[in-house]
Design a protein around this motif. Structure first.
Motif, PDB file in Angstrom:
ATOM      1  N   GLY A 164       0.831  -1.208   0.000  1.00  0.00           N
ATOM      2  CA  GLY A 164       0.000   0.000   0.000  1.00  0.00           C
ATOM      3  C   GLY A 164       0.862   1.253   0.000  1.00  0.00           C
ATOM      4  O   GLY A 164       0.602   2.213  -0.733  1.00  0.00           O
ATOM      5  N   CYS A 167       2.406   1.694  -3.507  1.00  0.00           N
ATOM      6  CA  CYS A 167       1.439   2.182  -4.511  1.00  0.00           C
ATOM      7  C   CYS A 167       1.118   3.654  -4.291  1.00  0.00           C
ATOM      8  O   CYS A 167       0.996   4.425  -5.236  1.00  0.00           O
ATOM      9  CB  CYS A 167       0.153   1.372  -4.445  1.00  0.00           C
ATOM     10  SG  CYS A 167       0.373  -0.286  -5.075  1.00  0.00           S
ATOM     11  N   SER A 168       0.974   4.046  -3.021  1.00  0.00           N
ATOM     12  CA  SER A 168       0.681   5.439  -2.718  1.00  0.00           C
ATOM     13  C   SER A 168       1.836   6.330  -3.186  1.00  0.00           C
ATOM     14  O   SER A 168       1.630   7.407  -3.744  1.00  0.00           O
ATOM     15  CB  SER A 168       0.467   5.584  -1.210  1.00  0.00           C
ATOM     16  OG  SER A 168      -0.037   6.838  -0.909  1.00  0.00           O
ATOM     17  N   ALA A 216      -5.690   1.965  -8.037  1.00  0.00           N
ATOM     18  CA  ALA A 216      -6.541   1.611  -6.895  1.00  0.00           C
ATOM     19  C   ALA A 216      -7.517   0.516  -7.292  1.00  0.00           C
ATOM     20  O   ALA A 216      -7.868  -0.352  -6.495  1.00  0.00           O
ATOM     21  CB  ALA A 216      -7.300   2.841  -6.417  1.00  0.00           C
ATOM     22  N   MET A 219      -6.576  -3.670  -7.382  1.00  0.00           N
ATOM     23  CA  MET A 219      -6.188  -4.435  -6.188  1.00  0.00           C
ATOM     24  C   MET A 219      -6.798  -5.831  -6.262  1.00  0.00           C
ATOM     25  O   MET A 219      -7.958  -5.996  -6.601  1.00  0.00           O
ATOM     26  CB  MET A 219      -6.724  -3.744  -4.939  1.00  0.00           C
ATOM     27  CG  MET A 219      -6.092  -2.417  -4.693  1.00  0.00           C
ATOM     28  SD  MET A 219      -6.516  -1.791  -3.092  1.00  0.00           S
ATOM     29  CE  MET A 219      -8.282  -1.914  -3.092  1.00  0.00           C
ATOM     30  N   TYR A 231      -3.070  -2.803   3.701  1.00  0.00           N
ATOM     31  CA  TYR A 231      -2.850  -2.054   2.452  1.00  0.00           C
ATOM     32  C   TYR A 231      -3.306  -0.602   2.604  1.00  0.00           C
ATOM     33  O   TYR A 231      -2.588   0.336   2.259  1.00  0.00           O
ATOM     34  CB  TYR A 231      -3.634  -2.767   1.341  1.00  0.00           C
ATOM     35  CG  TYR A 231      -3.456  -2.203  -0.034  1.00  0.00           C
ATOM     36  CD1 TYR A 231      -2.431  -2.653  -0.862  1.00  0.00           C
ATOM     37  CD2 TYR A 231      -4.317  -1.235  -0.519  1.00  0.00           C
ATOM     38  CE1 TYR A 231      -2.269  -2.151  -2.133  1.00  0.00           C
ATOM     39  CE2 TYR A 231      -4.164  -0.726  -1.789  1.00  0.00           C
ATOM     40  CZ  TYR A 231      -3.135  -1.184  -2.599  1.00  0.00           C
ATOM     41  OH  TYR A 231      -2.981  -0.671  -3.852  1.00  0.00           O
ATOM     42  N   GLY A 232      -4.524  -0.446   3.155  1.00  0.00           N
ATOM     43  CA  GLY A 232      -5.072   0.908   3.336  1.00  0.00           C
ATOM     44  C   GLY A 232      -4.219   1.741   4.277  1.00  0.00           C
ATOM     45  O   GLY A 232      -3.991   2.930   4.056  1.00  0.00           O
ATOM     46  N   ALA A 235      -1.091   2.905   2.507  1.00  0.00           N
ATOM     47  CA  ALA A 235      -1.386   4.003   1.574  1.00  0.00           C
ATOM     48  C   ALA A 235      -1.569   5.318   2.326  1.00  0.00           C
ATOM     49  O   ALA A 235      -1.040   6.355   1.917  1.00  0.00           O
ATOM     50  CB  ALA A 235      -2.641   3.674   0.772  1.00  0.00           C
ATOM     51  N   PHE A 297      -5.590   8.587  -4.127  1.00  0.00           N
ATOM     52  CA  PHE A 297      -5.378   7.144  -4.268  1.00  0.00           C
ATOM     53  C   PHE A 297      -5.780   6.457  -2.967  1.00  0.00           C
ATOM     54  O   PHE A 297      -6.466   5.435  -2.949  1.00  0.00           O
ATOM     55  CB  PHE A 297      -3.898   6.842  -4.558  1.00  0.00           C
ATOM     56  CG  PHE A 297      -3.557   5.387  -4.434  1.00  0.00           C
ATOM     57  CD1 PHE A 297      -3.941   4.498  -5.423  1.00  0.00           C
ATOM     58  CD2 PHE A 297      -2.902   4.891  -3.321  1.00  0.00           C
ATOM     59  CE1 PHE A 297      -3.656   3.140  -5.305  1.00  0.00           C
ATOM     60  CE2 PHE A 297      -2.609   3.543  -3.189  1.00  0.00           C
ATOM     61  CZ  PHE A 297      -2.997   2.671  -4.193  1.00  0.00           C
ATOM     62  N   GLU A 298      -5.371   7.089  -1.853  1.00  0.00           N
ATOM     63  CA  GLU A 298      -5.622   6.495  -0.549  1.00  0.00           C
ATOM     64  C   GLU A 298      -7.113   6.553  -0.209  1.00  0.00           C
ATOM     65  O   GLU A 298      -7.655   5.623   0.387  1.00  0.00           O
ATOM     66  CB  GLU A 298      -4.734   7.270   0.419  1.00  0.00           C
ATOM     67  CG  GLU A 298      -4.849   6.893   1.832  1.00  0.00           C
ATOM     68  CD  GLU A 298      -5.770   7.818   2.551  1.00  0.00           C
ATOM     69  OE1 GLU A 298      -6.240   7.419   3.606  1.00  0.00           O
ATOM     70  OE2 GLU A 298      -6.038   8.924   2.055  1.00  0.00           O
ATOM     71  N   ALA A 301      -8.663   3.727  -2.172  1.00  0.00           N
ATOM     72  CA  ALA A 301      -8.276   2.437  -1.611  1.00  0.00           C
ATOM     73  C   ALA A 301      -9.057   2.163  -0.317  1.00  0.00           C
ATOM     74  O   ALA A 301      -9.612   1.076  -0.142  1.00  0.00           O
ATOM     75  CB  ALA A 301      -6.772   2.420  -1.348  1.00  0.00           C
ATOM     76  N   ILE A 305     -11.809  -0.878   0.161  1.00  0.00           N
ATOM     77  CA  ILE A 305     -11.586  -1.869   1.217  1.00  0.00           C
ATOM     78  C   ILE A 305     -12.798  -1.969   2.132  1.00  0.00           C
ATOM     79  O   ILE A 305     -13.319  -3.056   2.383  1.00  0.00           O
ATOM     80  CB  ILE A 305     -10.335  -1.480   2.036  1.00  0.00           C
ATOM     81  CG1 ILE A 305      -9.082  -1.684   1.186  1.00  0.00           C
ATOM     82  CG2 ILE A 305     -10.250  -2.295   3.320  1.00  0.00           C
ATOM     83  CD1 ILE A 305      -7.863  -0.976   1.732  1.00  0.00           C
TER      84      ILE A 305
END
Length: 780
Positions: A164, A167-168, A216, A219, A231-232, A235, A297-298, A301, A305
Motif C-alpha cells: 500500500g 502504490c501510494s 486503486a 487491487m 494495504y489501506g 497508503a 489514491f488512498e 483504496a 476496502i
C-alpha cells in the motif's frame, strides 16, 4: 559568466539570452519511464494484447467480473500513455522557458527523492512494529477457519502494508512527473490560444488521474478482508507524510516569496528577480500534484476496502449463494469511473480561437461542462452495475434501493463541488464581499476571511448528514434480512453511497491536477517575461485552478467523512471478532470514553497547529534569505545581478523534511498510546473492552472535528487567494494598491490553511481509522 555577474557588468535581461541555474548536471528519469518512452506503439499494442490474453485466461478460471475490471484498467493505462505522448509532443516554447522549466523539474525531482527516502525508512520501521504485534497476538475465528497461522497472517499484513505504501508513493510520483513536464507546454500554448493551453493542462491532469484510479482499481481481492486493511494503512501512511512535507515546502516558499517580493519590494508575482520564485514553483508540484495524487489514491483504496468488507459480511449474514457480486461491486464501479472520466476528459477539445481575452470562453464553464457529462454517465453506469452485481433472488428489488444509494452519493459529490465553488470562486458573492473588506485594511480582511471559512462549514455538514441518513435507510429497507429476520443492508447502503460519491473521482482529480499545472505555467510566463496578453491567459487559468483545487478538497473531505463512517463499523466488527463478545455501540456517558472523545478532538487542533507553525517557521527562514539577497545584491532589482535561486530551494527542502516528522508522528503515536493506557486502566478496573471503547470514541470525535476543521481551513484559504486574484484583475484599485496589499496578507494567512493543514487533515482522518483497525489487537 560568474565573474561578470560578481562585477555586475551584465546588461538588462532582455539584451542577452536569459539563463537560469541548473541544479543538477543531467536530468533524472526513472528506468521504467525511460523504457516506456522508447517503446514503439506497435510493440505496446502487442504487449497489451498478450496482457489481455493472460487476463482472460485467469478470468475464465475465476470470474467474468475480474476480467472486466482488469480489461478496463489495462485500457485506461493505454489511454494514459496516449495522453502522455500527446502532451509531450507539444512544443516547449523558447529556450528561456525551457531553462526555467528544467530548474523546476530538477528541484521537484530532487526533493521528491529525498522526501520519499525519508518516508520509506519510517515505513520499514513501522512495518517491523506491526510484525511484532501480529506475531504475539491471538488469532480470530475467521483466521482459524481459513487455516492461516499466526505467522502467516503477520507476514501477509506487513506485506500488504508495504505494498500500500509503495502504490501510494507511485501515485504521488506519477502526479508530479507529468506536472513538471506539462507546465512549460501550457505556457507555450498560451502564447497561441487560451483553449489550447486549457486542453493541454486538462489532458496532463487526466493522465495522472487515470493512472492513480487505475492502480486503486486493480487491487486483488482476498478472502481475508482484514489483510486489505494493512494495504489501506500503508497508503494513508505515505499520503500523510507526502501531504505534510509537500504542503510545508510549497507554502513556506510561497509565503516567503509573496511577503518580500510583492509587499516589500512591490514586484509582481513570479517575477524573475525574486530569489524564492523557483522554490515556489517547485512547491506547486511537490505539494499539490504529488501529495494530492497520493491522497486521492488512498481515499479510493480505503473506500474500496471498507465496501468489500461490508459487502462480504452482509452477504454472509443474509446467506446469499454467490456473494462475489457484493464483494467485487466497488471494483466494477471504479472501472466504470475510468471509462466515463476518460469520456469527460476527451470532451474538452481545442478550438481555433485567438488568444484575445474577449474571445476567450470561461475555462471554469468548459471544465463544468466536462464534469456534467461525467456525472450523467455516472448515473447511467451506476444503475447498470447495481442491476448486474447486486441482483439477488432473496430480495429482487434490493438492487434498485442500492442504485438510489449510489444516486444519493453522486448528488452529494455534485452539491459539494457546487458549494465549494460558490464560496471560493470570485464570480460569487462571498469572495467579492471578502475583497471589499480589504479596502478598509489588513485586519478587516482577516476577520472577513475567517468568518467566511466558519460559515462555509454549515452547508456541507447538512449535505453529508442528509446523505448518510438517507443512504442508510435506503439500504435498511432494501429487503435483505439475516436468519433472525433483522434488516442488514443499512451500512452497505452507506458504502454504496460513498462509491457513488467517488464514481467520478478520476475526473475530479483531473480538475485538481489542472490547478498546479496552470499555476506553474503562469510562473514560467512571468519569469521568461512574455507579453502581457499571454500572462492574462495564464492568470485566468490560474484563478480557475484555485477554484478547482478547492472543489477537489471539498470532494475529498466529503468522501473521507463517508469512508470513515464505514471504517468505524469495520473497527467495531474486528474488535468483536478478537474479543469474542459483541461490540455494537460506544457509550459516551462513561467518563473514560468521553475523555477519549475529547482527546480525539484535541488531536485535530494540535495537529493543525503544528502544521501551520511549521509553515510559519520555514517561511521566516525564506523571508530572511530573500531580504539578505536584496540587501547584499542591490543589482538584482534592475536585472544587473542574478538571484541565487538554489539557496532558497535548499532551505525549504531541508526545513520541510525536518518539520513534517513532528505532526506526522503525533498522528501515528497518539491513538496507540491512548489505547494502551486505557487498556491497562480497564484491566485494573475490570472493564475488559475499555481500551477499544476509548479508541472508538477518539476516532469518532476526531472524524467529526476533522471534517469541520478541514472545511474551514480549505474554504477560507481558497477564498482569500481568489479575493486577491479578483483585485488583481483590476477591481478595487488593482495591483499595487493598499487594498491589494491587504488581500496579499489574507492570502498569506490562508496559504498554510488550504495547502498544508487542511489537506493533511483528510488523510489524517482516514489514517486514524486504518491505524486503529491494524492495531486493534493491542487494545484488548
Amino acid at each position: 559568466m560568474d565573474d561578470e555577474m560578481e562585477g555586475g557588468k551584465l546588461g538588462p535581461y532582455q539584451d542577452r539570452p536569459r539563463t537560469f541555474p541548473n541544479m543538477r548536471s543531467k536530468p533524472y528519469t526513472p528506468l521504467i519511464f525511460r523504457i516506456l518512452m522508447r517503446i514503439n506503439v506497435r510493440v505496446l499494442f502487442i504487449l497489451a494484447l498478450l496482457g489481455l490474453g493472460a487476463v482472460f485466461y485467469v478470468g475464465a478460471r475465476t470470474s467474468p467480473i475480474i476480467v472486466f475490471v482488469f480489461t478496463v484498467c489495462i485500457i485506461s493505462f493505454l489511454i494514459s500513455i496516449y495522453l502522455t505522448k500527446w502532451v509531450l509532443s507539444k512544443d516547449e516554447g523558447p529556450p528561456e522557458m525551457v531553462q526555467i522549466s528544467d530548474a523546476i523539474r530538477d528541484g521537484a525531482e530532487g526533493f521528491f527523492r529525498t522526501q520519499y527516502g525519508t518516508i520509506s525508512k519510517m515505513a520499514v520501521l513501522l512495518a517491523l512494529v506491526i510484525l511484532s504485534i501480529y506475531l504475539f497476538r491471538s488469532t480470530t475465528p475467521q483466521q482459524e477457519s481459513s487455516g492461516l497461522g499466526r505467522s502467516t497472517s503477520a507476514f501477509i499484513t506487513v506485506a500488504a502494508f508495504l505494498l500500500g505504501a509503495l502504490c501510494s508513493g507511485i501515485a504521488g510520483y506519477v502526479g508530479m512527473w507529468v506536472s513538471v513536464r506539462a507546465n512549460v507546454r501550457v505556457s507555450s500554448a498560451a502564447r497561441r490560444s487560451a483553449r489550447e493551453a486549457l486542453q493541454i493542462a486538462v489532458r496532463a491532469g487526466g493522465f495522472s488521474a487515470l493512472v492513480v484510479v487505475g492502480m486503486a482499481g486493480s487491487m486483488k481481492v482476498t478472502d481475508l478482508p482484514l489483510l486489505l486493511v494493512g494495504y489501506g494503512f500503508g497508503a494513508s501512511f505515505v499520503a500523510l507524510f507526502a501531504q505534510l512535507g509537500g504542503g510545508i515546502y510549497t507554502k513556506a516558499a510561497d509565503v516567503g516569496a509573496d511577503l518580500v517580493g510583492k509587499v516589500e519590494q512591490g514586484i509582481p508575482e513570479d517575477d524573475p528577480r525574486n530569489p524564492a520564485v523557483i522554490a515556489d514553483l517547485v512547491g506547486d508540484n511537490v505539494g499539490d500534484c504529488a501529495a494530492r495524487g497520493a491522497d486521492l489514491f488512498e481515499s479510493i483504496a480505503a473506500e474500496i476496502i471498507s465496501a468489500m468488507i461490508l459487502g462480504g459480511t452482509m452477504a454472509q449474514r443474509c446467506k446469499i449463494e454467490d456473494p462475489s457480486g457484493f464483494i467485487l461491486f466497488p471494483l466494477v464501479v471504479h472501472s466504470f469511473d475510468l471509462v466515463i472520466s476518460s469520456v469527460g476528459i476527451f470532451s474538452i477539445r481545442g478550438t481555433c480561437d485567438t488568444g484575445v481575452i474577449g474571445a476567450m470562453e470561461d475555462p471554469m464553464a468548459i471544465l463544468q461542462k466536462g464534469y456534467s457529462v461525467t456525472i450523467v454517465l455516472a448515473v447511467v453506469t451506476f444503475g447498470l452495475s447495481t442491476r448486474w452485481m447486486l441482483y439477488t433472488e432473496q430480495a429482487p428489488s434490493a438492487w434498485l434501493n442500492f442504485a438510489l444509494c449510489g444516486l444519493v452519493g453522486i448528488m452529494t459529490a455534485y452539491v459539494f463541488v457546487w458549494i465549494t465553488k460558490y464560496y471560493t470562486d470570485y464570480k460569487h458573492e462571498p469572495v467579492r464581499t471578502l475583497a471589499l473588506s480589504s479596502t478598509t485594511g489588513h485586519g478587516t480582511n482577516i476577520i472577513a476571511g475567517i468568518s467566511l471559512g466558519l460559515e462555509s462549514t454549515a452547508l456541507p455538514v447538512l449535505v453529508i448528514s442528509a446523505a448518510i441518513i438517507s443512504a442508510f435507510w435506503l439500504g435498511h429497507t432494501s429487503g435483505l434480512v439475516d436468519d433472525a429476520g433483522n434488516p442488514t443492508g443499512g451500512l452497505f447502503g452507506t458504502a454504496v453511497a460513498t462509491m457513488g460519491m467517488l464514481s467520478t473521482a478520476a475526473y475530479v482529480l483531473t480538475m485538481d491536477m489542472f490547478g498546479p499545472i496552470a499555476d506553474n505555467a503562469g510562473g514560467i510566463v512571468e519569469m521568461s517575461q512574455q507579453p502581457e496578453s499571454v500572462r492574462e491567459i495564464t492568470d485566468v487559468l490560474d484563478a480557475v485552478g484555485n477554484t478547482t483545487k478547492a472543489t477537489t478538497k471539498g470532494f475529498a473531505i466529503g468522501s473521507a467523512a463517508l469512508a470513515s463512517f464505514l471504517l468505524f463499523s469495520a473497527y467495531m466488527d474486528e474488535v468483536a471478532a478478537f474479543a469474542h463478545v459483541p461490540f455494537k455501540e460506544v457509550d459516551i456517558a462513561i467518563p473514560e470514553v468521553f475523555v477519549g472523545g475529547l482527546l480525539g478532538s484535541m488531536l485535530i487542533f494540535l495537529f493543525s497547529a503544528w502544521a501551520c507553525a511549521a509553515v510559519g517557521r520555514t517561511a521566516q527562514e525564506v523571508v530572511n534569505e530573500v531580504r539578505r539577497q536584496f540587501i547584499e545584491r542591490p543589482g538584482i532589482m534592475d536585472y544587473k545581478e542574478k538571484p541565487d535561486y538554489g539557496r532558497c530551494v535548499a532551505i525549504v527542502a531541508s526545513a520541510s523534511l525536518r518539520e513534517m516528522i513532528k505532526p506526522g508522528a503525533l498522528a501515528i503515536v497518539s491513538p496507540i498510546v491512548v489505547g494502551l493506557v486505557f487498556r491497562i486502566l480497564g484491566f485494573y478496573t475490570g472493564q475488559p473492552l475499555l481500551g477499544a471503547k476509548v479508541v472508538a470514541a477518539m476516532l469518532m470525535f476526531a472524524t467529526v472535528s476533522g471534517i469541520l476543521m478541514a472545511l474551514f481551513l480549505n474554504t477560507a484559504g481558497g477564498a482569500w487567494d481568489n479575493a486577491k486574484k479578483y483585485i488583481e484583475t483590476g477591481a478595487l484599485g488593482g495591483k499595487g494598491s493598499d487594498c491589494h496589499k491587504a488581500a496579499i496578507t489574507g492570502d498569506t494567512v490562508g496559504d498554510p490553511f488550504k495547502d498544508t493543514a487542511g489537506p493533511s487533515i483528510h488523510v489524517l482522518i482516514k489514517m486514524l481509522a486504518t491505524i486503529t483497525l491494524v492495531m486493534a489487537p493491542i487494545f484488548l
